[in-house]
Write a protein that holds these residues in place. Structure first.
Motif, PDB file in Angstrom:
ATOM      1  N   UNK A 113     -52.750  -1.028  31.682  1.00 60.22           N
ATOM      2  CA  UNK A 113     -53.928  -0.168  31.538  1.00 60.22           C
ATOM      3  C   UNK A 113     -53.475   1.292  31.591  1.00 60.22           C
ATOM      4  N   UNK A 114     -53.168   1.855  30.431  1.00 54.81           N
ATOM      5  CA  UNK A 114     -52.586   3.193  30.365  1.00 54.81           C
ATOM      6  C   UNK A 114     -53.483   4.212  31.063  1.00 54.81           C
ATOM      7  N   UNK A 115     -54.767   4.184  30.723  1.00 56.80           N
ATOM      8  CA  UNK A 115     -55.671   5.196  31.250  1.00 56.80           C
ATOM      9  C   UNK A 115     -55.778   5.086  32.767  1.00 56.80           C
ATOM     10  N   UNK A 116     -55.905   3.839  33.250  1.00 56.71           N
ATOM     11  CA  UNK A 116     -56.070   3.635  34.689  1.00 56.71           C
ATOM     12  C   UNK A 116     -54.831   4.111  35.450  1.00 56.71           C
ATOM     13  N   UNK A 117     -53.652   3.771  34.921  1.00 54.95           N
ATOM     14  CA  UNK A 117     -52.405   4.176  35.580  1.00 54.95           C
ATOM     15  C   UNK A 117     -52.287   5.695  35.602  1.00 54.95           C
ATOM     16  N   UNK A 118     -52.656   6.304  34.484  1.00 58.75           N
ATOM     17  CA  UNK A 118     -52.548   7.764  34.426  1.00 58.75           C
ATOM     18  C   UNK A 118     -53.510   8.430  35.385  1.00 58.75           C
ATOM     19  N   UNK A 119     -54.719   7.888  35.488  1.00 59.70           N
ATOM     20  CA  UNK A 119     -55.689   8.483  36.414  1.00 59.70           C
ATOM     21  C   UNK A 119     -55.161   8.400  37.838  1.00 59.70           C
ATOM     22  N   UNK A 120     -54.550   7.256  38.187  1.00 60.58           N
ATOM     23  CA  UNK A 120     -54.017   7.121  39.540  1.00 60.58           C
ATOM     24  C   UNK A 120     -52.895   8.136  39.772  1.00 60.58           C
TER      25      UNK A 120
ATOM     26  N   UNK B 283     -67.466  18.277  26.114  1.00 65.42           N
ATOM     27  CA  UNK B 283     -68.382  18.038  25.000  1.00 65.42           C
ATOM     28  C   UNK B 283     -67.602  17.937  23.693  1.00 65.42           C
ATOM     29  N   UNK B 284     -66.460  18.627  23.665  1.00 63.63           N
ATOM     30  CA  UNK B 284     -65.667  18.691  22.447  1.00 63.63           C
ATOM     31  C   UNK B 284     -65.222  17.321  21.943  1.00 63.63           C
ATOM     32  N   UNK B 285     -65.223  16.340  22.830  1.00 64.29           N
ATOM     33  CA  UNK B 285     -64.806  15.004  22.418  1.00 64.29           C
ATOM     34  C   UNK B 285     -65.678  14.516  21.260  1.00 64.29           C
ATOM     35  N   UNK B 286     -66.933  14.981  21.238  1.00 63.35           N
ATOM     36  CA  UNK B 286     -67.850  14.538  20.195  1.00 63.35           C
ATOM     37  C   UNK B 286     -67.459  15.057  18.817  1.00 63.35           C
TER      38      UNK B 286
ATOM     39  N   UNK C  81     -62.548  11.934  28.250  1.00 59.72           N
ATOM     40  CA  UNK C  81     -63.082  12.738  27.157  1.00 59.72           C
ATOM     41  C   UNK C  81     -61.989  13.181  26.182  1.00 59.72           C
ATOM     42  N   UNK C  82     -60.758  12.746  26.444  1.00 52.64           N
ATOM     43  CA  UNK C  82     -59.626  12.997  25.538  1.00 52.64           C
ATOM     44  C   UNK C  82     -59.467  14.475  25.182  1.00 52.64           C
ATOM     45  N   UNK C  83     -59.670  15.348  26.170  1.00 52.09           N
ATOM     46  CA  UNK C  83     -59.545  16.785  25.901  1.00 52.09           C
ATOM     47  C   UNK C  83     -58.079  17.197  25.918  1.00 52.09           C
ATOM     48  N   UNK C  84     -57.820  18.348  25.329  1.00 54.49           N
ATOM     49  CA  UNK C  84     -56.483  18.927  25.310  1.00 54.49           C
ATOM     50  C   UNK C  84     -55.997  19.167  26.746  1.00 54.49           C
ATOM     51  N   UNK C  85     -54.786  18.679  27.048  1.00 54.45           N
ATOM     52  CA  UNK C  85     -54.316  18.746  28.437  1.00 54.45           C
ATOM     53  C   UNK C  85     -53.972  20.166  28.864  1.00 54.45           C
ATOM     54  N   UNK C  86     -53.429  20.951  27.948  1.00 57.91           N
ATOM     55  CA  UNK C  86     -53.070  22.325  28.308  1.00 57.91           C
ATOM     56  C   UNK C  86     -54.329  23.113  28.671  1.00 57.91           C
ATOM     57  N   UNK C  87     -55.333  23.018  27.797  1.00 57.07           N
ATOM     58  CA  UNK C  87     -56.566  23.767  28.044  1.00 57.07           C
ATOM     59  C   UNK C  87     -57.260  23.276  29.303  1.00 57.07           C
ATOM     60  N   UNK C  88     -57.301  21.951  29.503  1.00 58.09           N
ATOM     61  CA  UNK C  88     -57.971  21.410  30.691  1.00 58.09           C
ATOM     62  C   UNK C  88     -57.267  21.858  31.962  1.00 58.09           C
ATOM     63  N   UNK C  89     -55.936  21.869  31.922  1.00 54.11           N
ATOM     64  CA  UNK C  89     -55.183  22.294  33.097  1.00 54.11           C
ATOM     65  C   UNK C  89     -55.451  23.747  33.437  1.00 54.11           C
ATOM     66  N   UNK C  90     -55.478  24.583  32.407  1.00 50.10           N
ATOM     67  CA  UNK C  90     -55.791  25.995  32.627  1.00 50.10           C
ATOM     68  C   UNK C  90     -57.177  26.142  33.217  1.00 50.10           C
TER      69      UNK C  90
ATOM     70  N   UNK D  81     -55.311   7.294  22.851  1.00 50.58           N
ATOM     71  CA  UNK D  81     -56.596   6.699  22.526  1.00 50.58           C
ATOM     72  C   UNK D  81     -56.330   5.310  21.968  1.00 50.58           C
ATOM     73  N   UNK D  82     -56.814   4.288  22.680  1.00 49.92           N
ATOM     74  CA  UNK D  82     -56.570   2.923  22.250  1.00 49.92           C
ATOM     75  C   UNK D  82     -57.455   2.610  21.052  1.00 49.92           C
ATOM     76  N   UNK D  83     -56.828   2.520  19.885  1.00 47.20           N
ATOM     77  CA  UNK D  83     -57.643   2.269  18.700  1.00 47.20           C
ATOM     78  C   UNK D  83     -57.834   0.771  18.497  1.00 47.20           C
ATOM     79  N   UNK D  84     -56.963  -0.038  19.107  1.00 47.55           N
ATOM     80  CA  UNK D  84     -57.127  -1.481  18.968  1.00 47.55           C
ATOM     81  C   UNK D  84     -57.235  -2.143  20.322  1.00 47.55           C
TER      82      UNK D  84
END
Lengths: 360, 306
Positions: free
Chosen positions: B186-193, A344-347, B88-97, B303-306
């Protein structure tokens, strides 16, 4: 096609809305989980979140809120300082254990001497023990650039072995008929962290947690150190130019977190737990990570989040005994909470936009 | 104390067994980190793989299906991480934990009722000529198939990263995601794989512990091996062959430590059990001087801004 667009400034509303949305989403997902386990989801959710506070036996559970919340809040306050500065101490569980060991060690060393000075010395020993344990990853990071995440976590396993060794060896109760575990500190008045107001659950650890919340709040909003911590987290380069010494910050943040976790362990071992035993630690150090994030790394938020998480512990126990919900389900429930929060934080930093073409 | 009871041939043979879960988890994480993602949830994916594999193997009676299920379980859990960090572009450290905490809870939830059961045995390699060789046969050629699968995966990863276009793209994404994006990858797609691959490997590593090495299910049975695997990637300076070396080194420490416990050395058991973790710290200290080989975009949000 939905696309995320970065907000020029983080949304103030979402900062505080996110945890609420996350809690609601967790309740829904958790309800689905309980339904899958064959329990009535509404009853399960009510048992966890409502019964500990408002049911007819609530007088029994309410004190537990403080007993379980205090260590969580103490540890999470310490962790939040580091997390804000991008210093990831995830070994609070180890610092908690070592603080309990040093605190209890001092108490046991004085046994059976009675004196007002025993408990304060134990408090100091607990804080010092946790601090020293946290200094290992801190010094290694500053001196050698070692990753503090991995080192602090490895030290949890080392601390667990140390705990086992202590409760089977050095600290074993000589009058315990050979059973593992130390003397019960609850039966040693000078070392007992007793309830300050009978039946309230209020012990010295709760007082320490309150002081920590206030102290952290003032430090983060009014003190230069708090400013440096926030600056380092938000703009490391700017912090460098502003003359912040990153090494010093690592030592301070990890040291404070360790001392607070050590204190939490010490108050637990001398109060609610009573003695050093192999299964003394119950994962407060890890749950506190969730508490810190759920509280938005903000002292007041952490106090609320700590109480909420304590509620899930107590409610979880009730649900376990009354509905037969497995203990693991509660652990998963807490994990889900962190997930939803992060999602949710993405928002907070981005907003959704409709676009026609895919970019990435 | 009786050190002569330790048989060096058996020791070397069990070293390969002890190293395999670490090897699998670490090589998976290596690919993830090469793609520029730091997934701290290895421990959670391993334990989930351990119970998924165990449950399926017990219920179907087929250990191979168990391993497949473990890979699937690990991958599904890592998909959660992928959604959080890549979408969702969350922090990787926190998500991993979070992934580790969640995985530990999930695994003990699934694992209820599987305690104290023995899984179906895993077939061992038996090549008539080779496996019967006096010393080498016992050490190298008489293990279960998973040991060799681990080696094949390491070789495959090394080859892919070094000699193929796909490997080059993966490394490009990990070194500089902005540039890779600008080139049209496709950065996101490659990373997900990459994350899914890492999850599958960690899951298989976990299944190796519950199906072959122990073989039994107990809660929290991975006991930090996932975290040691993370340290191993740092130790290996993100090079597949060094992962192999490191896994055997740590496997050796674990095996020697267990053998010393069994031989009744005068050191208390608890202090011997600490040794793998302490050695991990020591190795991290020694290796952390050289940061140059870490992928440049490691842990940064794209995050692809363009």
């Amino acid at each position: 096609m939905l696309k995320l667009e970065r907000r020029p400034q983080p949304s103030k509303a979402w900062v505080w809305l996110a945890p609420v949305v996350a809690v609601i989403a967790t309740m829904i997902a958790g309800g689905a989980l309980f339904a899958m386990l064959g329990k009535d989801p509404l009853v399960a959710i009510r048992t966890i979140f409502w019964d500990p506070l408002f049911s007819e036996f609530a007088f029994f559970y309410r004190p537990q809120l403080l007993v379980k919340g205090a260590p969580l809040i103490l540890i999470a306050i310490g962790l939040s300082l580091g997390f804000r500065a991008g210093i990831w101490n995830i070994g609070a569980e180890g610092q908690y254990i070592v603080g309990a060991l040093t605190g209890a060690g001092v108490g046991l060393a004085f046994y059976p001497l009675e004196g007002w000075f025993v408990f304060p010395l134990m408090v100091m020993a607990g804080a010092l023990g946790g601090w020293a344990w946290a200094m290992i990853p801190a010094v290694l990071k500053v001196k050698f650039g070692t990753n503090e995440i991995l080192v602090s976590l490895m030290l949890v396993y080392v601390a667990e072995q140390l705990l086992a060794s202590m409760s089977l060896g050095l600290m074993k109760n000589p009058e315990g008929f050979g059973f593992p575990g130390s003397r019960n500190l609850q039966q040693y008045p000078s070392a007992h962290n007793a309830e300050l107001i009978a039946g309230s659950g209020m012990h010295w650890g709760v007082v320490a947690a309150m002081i920590a919340v206030i102290f952290a709040y003032i430090m983060l909003t009014r003190h230069i150190l708090g400013f440096h911590i926030r600056l380092t987290g938000e703009a490391p380069r700017a912090a460098r130019f502003a003359g912040v010494n990153p090494g010093r910050l690592v030592l301070i943040c990890l040291g404070l977190a360790g001392a607070l976790a050590g204190l939490a362990g010490m108050f637990e071992v001398s109060g609610p737990a009573g003695r050093v035993s192999i299964d003394f630690n119950v994962g407060y150090g890890f749950t506190a990570i969730i508490v810190a994030f759920l509280g938005r790394l903000h002292p007041l938020g952490i106090a609320l989040a700590g109480l909420l998480m304590a509620l899930t512990y107590i409610g979880g126990e009730i649900a376990q005994s009354r509905l037969g919900v497995p203990a693991a389900a509660i652990q998963m429930f807490q994990g889900m909470l962190l997930f939803f929060l992060l999602a949710v934080d993405v928002m907070t930093n981005y907003r959704l936009r409709l676009t026609r073409r895919e970019v990435a | 104390m009786d050190l002569s009871s330790i048989n060096p041939i058996l020791l070397l043979a069990s070293l390969m067994v002890a190293a395999t879960p670490l090897l699998l988890a670490a090589v998976g994480e290596l690919v993830v980190e090469k793609a520029g993602v730091l997934n701290l949830g290895v421990e959670g994916m391993m334990i989930t793989g351990a119970i998924c594999g165990f449950a399926i193997a017990v219920n179907t009676g087929d250990p191979f299906l168990g391993v497949l299920a473990a890979a699937g379980g690990g991958a599904v859990l890592s998909l959660l991480f992928a959604l959080l960090t890549q979408v969702a572009l969350a922090n990787q450290v926190a998500s991993g934990l979070g992934l580790t905490l969640f995985g530990l809870g999930l695994s003990s939830l699934i694992g209820q009722g599987y305690q104290g059961i023995r899984p179906p045995p895993f077939p061992k390699l038996n090549i008539p000529g080779l496996s019967d060789l006096p010393v080498i046969g016992r050490i190298l050629f008489s293990h279960d198939l998973m040991v060799y699968l681990g080696l094949i995966i390491v070789t495959g990863v090394w080859f892919m990263l070094k000699y193929t276009r796909a490997g080059l793209i993966l490394r490009a994404v990990g070194e500089n995601h902005e540039a890779a994006h600008a080139l049209g990858y496709k950065v996101v797609r490659i990373r997900i794989m990459a994350i899914l691959f890492g999850g599958a490997c960690a899951g298989m590593g976990g299944a190796y512990i519950s199906l072959i090495r122990v073989p039994q299910w107990t809660e929290g049975m991975t006991a930090g091996i996932g975290w040691i695997a993370l340290a191993l990637v740092v130790f290996a300076s993100w090079k597949p062959w060094r992962v192999l070396l490191g896994a055997y080194l740590f496997g050796g420490v674990t095996v020697i430590q267990l053998n010393l416990q069994a031989a009744g050395v005068a050191i208390p058991v608890e202090y011997l059990a600490m040794s793998p973790y302490l050695i991990t710290i020591l190795v991290l200290v020694i290796m952390s001087a050289d940061k140059s080989s870490a992928p440049a975009s490691l842990g940064r949000i794209f995050h692809a801004s363009r």
